[in-house]
Motif scaffolding. Structure first.
Motif, short mmCIF file in Angstrom:
data_model
loop_
_atom_site.label_atom_id
_atom_site.label_comp_id
_atom_site.label_asym_id
_atom_site.label_seq_id
_atom_site.Cartn_x
_atom_site.Cartn_y
_atom_site.Cartn_z
N PHE A 186 8.35 55.89 -7.75
CA PHE A 186 8.99 54.65 -8.17
C PHE A 186 9.83 54.06 -7.04
O PHE A 186 9.82 52.85 -6.81
N LEU A 187 10.52 54.91 -6.31
CA LEU A 187 11.39 54.42 -5.24
C LEU A 187 10.60 53.89 -4.05
O LEU A 187 11.10 53.06 -3.29
N THR A 188 9.38 54.37 -3.88
CA THR A 188 8.61 53.94 -2.72
C THR A 188 7.56 52.89 -3.04
O THR A 188 7.03 52.25 -2.12
N GLU A 189 7.26 52.65 -4.31
CA GLU A 189 6.19 51.72 -4.63
C GLU A 189 6.53 50.29 -4.21
O GLU A 189 5.65 49.53 -3.84
N ALA A 190 7.82 49.95 -4.20
CA ALA A 190 8.19 48.60 -3.80
C ALA A 190 7.91 48.35 -2.34
O ALA A 190 7.73 47.21 -1.91
N GLU A 191 7.86 49.43 -1.55
CA GLU A 191 7.61 49.28 -0.12
C GLU A 191 6.20 48.71 0.11
O GLU A 191 5.94 48.07 1.12
N ALA A 192 5.30 48.97 -0.83
CA ALA A 192 3.91 48.55 -0.64
C ALA A 192 3.69 47.12 -1.16
O ALA A 192 2.64 46.55 -0.96
N ARG A 193 4.69 46.55 -1.83
CA ARG A 193 4.51 45.20 -2.39
C ARG A 193 4.62 44.14 -1.30
O ARG A 193 5.32 44.31 -0.33
N LEU A 228 16.07 51.92 -25.93
CA LEU A 228 17.11 50.89 -25.97
C LEU A 228 17.39 50.35 -24.57
O LEU A 228 17.48 49.14 -24.36
N LEU A 229 17.52 51.26 -23.61
CA LEU A 229 17.79 50.84 -22.23
C LEU A 229 16.61 50.08 -21.64
O LEU A 229 16.78 49.03 -21.00
N ALA A 230 15.41 50.59 -21.86
CA ALA A 230 14.22 49.96 -21.28
C ALA A 230 13.97 48.57 -21.85
O ALA A 230 13.47 47.68 -21.15
N GLU A 231 14.34 48.38 -23.10
CA GLU A 231 14.14 47.06 -23.72
C GLU A 231 15.25 46.08 -23.32
O GLU A 231 15.01 44.87 -23.24
N ARG A 232 16.43 46.60 -23.06
CA ARG A 232 17.59 45.75 -22.78
C ARG A 232 17.66 45.31 -21.31
O ARG A 232 18.16 44.23 -20.99
N ILE A 233 17.15 46.16 -20.41
CA ILE A 233 17.22 45.88 -18.98
C ILE A 233 15.95 45.18 -18.53
O ILE A 233 14.84 45.69 -18.75
N PRO A 234 16.05 44.02 -17.90
CA PRO A 234 14.85 43.33 -17.41
C PRO A 234 14.10 44.19 -16.39
O PRO A 234 14.71 44.94 -15.62
N ASP A 235 12.79 44.10 -16.39
CA ASP A 235 11.95 44.81 -15.41
C ASP A 235 12.21 46.31 -15.44
O ASP A 235 12.34 46.96 -14.40
N ALA A 236 12.30 46.86 -16.65
CA ALA A 236 12.52 48.30 -16.81
C ALA A 236 11.35 48.92 -17.54
O ALA A 236 10.68 48.28 -18.36
N ILE A 294 21.29 43.41 -14.92
CA ILE A 294 20.74 44.31 -13.90
C ILE A 294 19.49 43.67 -13.31
O ILE A 294 18.53 43.35 -14.02
N ALA A 295 19.51 43.48 -12.00
CA ALA A 295 18.40 42.81 -11.32
C ALA A 295 17.42 43.78 -10.69
O ALA A 295 16.29 43.40 -10.36
N ALA A 296 17.83 45.03 -10.50
CA ALA A 296 16.98 46.00 -9.83
C ALA A 296 15.87 46.48 -10.76
O ALA A 296 16.11 46.73 -11.95
N PRO A 297 14.65 46.65 -10.26
CA PRO A 297 13.63 47.33 -11.05
C PRO A 297 14.17 48.68 -11.50
O PRO A 297 14.81 49.39 -10.71
N THR A 298 13.92 49.04 -12.75
CA THR A 298 14.58 50.20 -13.34
C THR A 298 13.58 51.14 -14.00
O THR A 298 12.69 50.70 -14.73
N LEU A 299 13.76 52.43 -13.74
CA LEU A 299 12.99 53.49 -14.39
C LEU A 299 13.93 54.30 -15.26
O LEU A 299 14.97 54.77 -14.79
#
Length: 263
Positions: A256-263, A221-229, A199-204
């Motif tokens: 979370f969905l909008t924070e990437a817009e500011a990067r 488990l999910l947060a540790e297994r998925i990169p950038d989660a 999974i490449a998408a930033p994940t919450l």
């Protein structure tokens, strides 16, 4: 507000009902097992300031076809892509809860170019690594008081007293028995552990700490297994944290969905 309803065609020809509401970036909302798009009725409006929300009726539910064929979370993920293709959406944010979170894992892992940001709520990686509900919970849900028991596992007694329903998260009553069995099998057989690192998408990851349907240990488990989660746990929340803890949960997701817009 723009509204669009229609049907997409799955690879096997099944008709899949979808509902799009609002304007802006697409946000796919995926419901729980044996539920249709009504699962999101209380919540979807929280995201219309920035997004158009796309829901769908899984095969076997709502206005979608109800074939007597195999059901799986991977197959549901393919159906999601069919809906996005029908709507001409190349890339979307995806928010799945319960079985919808399992489906969302496959969407993001198998189609990374189609998912910008991912939110996984009250869900599990499945398989031998996932932490499943206890046999006691399974027995209660299979017993004569299953409907009341399910409502109690979704919401706290106080919230139910203040919000007497009807609730749109307790299953699609019009589902034929074969579809109910198919959804149960799909959820039980889910195992995305090996593909989660893709999974490449930033994940919450969101979860309630009083969730007996999908124990909270799955969040870590999910947060540790998925990169950038990263994960957030709601104290005192049961399975339907997204409704009972709606102000905080929806704000966390929207931010979370909008924070990437500011990067």
């Amino acid at each position: 507000m723009t509204e669009q309803h229609g049907h997409a065609r799955a690879e096997d020809g099944a008709r899949l009902a979808y509902q799009r509401r609002g304007d802006g970036r697409a946000l796919v909302l995926l419901a729980g097992q044996a539920n249709n798009h009504l699962w999101w009725d209380r919540v979807r409006g929280d995201f219309h300031a920035t997004h158009s929300t796309i829901t769908m009726d899984y095969r076997g539910t709502g206005a979608s076809d109800k074939p007597d064929g195999p059901y799986s979370t991977q197959g549901f993920a393919d159906d999601v892509i069919a809906v996005l293709d029908e709507l001409g959406v190349e890339r979307a944010d995806v928010y799945g809860t319960s079985m919808g979170g399992r489906v969302a894992q496959w969407v993001a892992a198998r189609h990374p170019h189609r998912v910008r940001r991912l939110v996984l709520g009250c869900t599990s990686p499945g398989g031998e690594h996932g932490v499943e509900r206890t046999n006691d919970v399974r027995r209660v849900l299979a017993g004569p008081g299953a409907a009341e028991a399910l409502a109690d596992m979704m919401y706290t007694p106080k919230w139910r007293a203040d919000n007497p329903g009807p609730y749109t998260t307790l299953g699609d009553p019009a589902m034929p028995p074969h579809a109910v069995r198919g959804h149960l099998r799909a959820s039980n057989e889910h195992d995305a552990w090996q593909v989660l690192p893709r999974i490449a998408a930033p994940t919450l990851v969101l979860h309630g700490d009083d969730d007996v349907l999908a124990p909270v240990a799955n969040a870590a488990l999910l947060a540790e297994r998925i990169p950038d989660a990263r994960a957030h746990v709601f104290p005192g929340a049961r399975h339907a944290y997204f409704e009972e803890f709606r102000p905080l949960a929806s704000t966390l997701v929207a931010d979370f969905l909008t924070e990437a817009e500011a990067r």
